[in-house]
Write a protein that holds these residues in place. Sequence first.
Motif, PDB file in Angstrom:
ATOM      1  N   PRO A   5       1.055  -1.036   0.071  1.00  0.00           N
ATOM      2  CA  PRO A   5      -0.138   0.057   0.039  1.00  0.00           C
ATOM      3  C   PRO A   5       0.992   1.129  -0.102  1.00  0.00           C
ATOM      4  N   GLU A  59      -5.102   4.140  -6.952  1.00  0.00           N
ATOM      5  CA  GLU A  59      -5.407   2.966  -6.033  1.00  0.00           C
ATOM      6  C   GLU A  59      -6.337   2.077  -6.379  1.00  0.00           C
ATOM      7  N   GLY A  62      -6.531  -1.753  -2.600  1.00  0.00           N
ATOM      8  CA  GLY A  62      -5.276  -1.566  -1.784  1.00  0.00           C
ATOM      9  C   GLY A  62      -3.611  -1.397  -2.504  1.00  0.00           C
TER      10      GLY A  62
END
Length: 267
Positions: A5, A59, A62
């Motif tokens: 992440p 994104e 995640g």
Amino acid sequence: MRRRPTLKVWALVPALALVLAGCGDDSGNGGAADSGPELVNDGKLINCTGLPYKPFEYEENGDVVGFDIDLVDLIAKKLKVEQEVVDTPFDGIQSGADFNSGKCDISSAGMTITDERKQNIDFSDPYFEATQALVAKKGSGIEDITDLAGKKLGAQNSTTGYDYANENAKDAEIVNFEDLGLLLTAVESGQVDAGINDNGVLYDWVNEKTDFEVVKEFDTGEQYGMGVRKGNTALLDVVNEVLADTKSSGEYDKIYEKWFGTKPPAK
């Protein structure tokens, strides 16, 4: 390659780790070999970028994915490391501050190569062609930047779109936003009457937001490059080698079609 992440803040990264190991050894070998570039953290290629900038970097579930991210994955593979993405304000990238402080090794951020930015960072060879564009709600009556007199035009901080707006929309109120997501939210909510940014991200956005359209493109003739710290020739050589190999092998065309739904424009 799966990515961790994104990190909003990168702490305790030693700036001294940016010292280069040199471009090659006595045998003339270089690139991604042991005598190649040293990285901020062993085993990682840290990529500073500004999210979201779909379809270049954003994104999803995640992970950070996108056109730029796929290309940097190939560079990381060449270096036998894993890419890690740091989400950071764009000004710190284009000013060189993020490289000089040891926050990252490379930046893929849909970043136009400009003479001003060349004073702060070193660029790879160009890998994408872009131009500025204007997005507005359908039926708004806005067809060009000249239609924005007395209206609000949204632009992203420290970008070539922001510069273009200030130079060419002198009768409009320029509203500055930190990132593309905030800019497009303002366009959608009516906080601003139109938005300016690179054509690639705007066309991607209107594919989902069908009440809006790209009403005008401006022939600014821009080219994207990946950025590294000034003087980091060892890493830059690897980046350019990978970009060239990717284009000659046809891999670039596959990645382009994956994210844009079409083959790259013929030259």
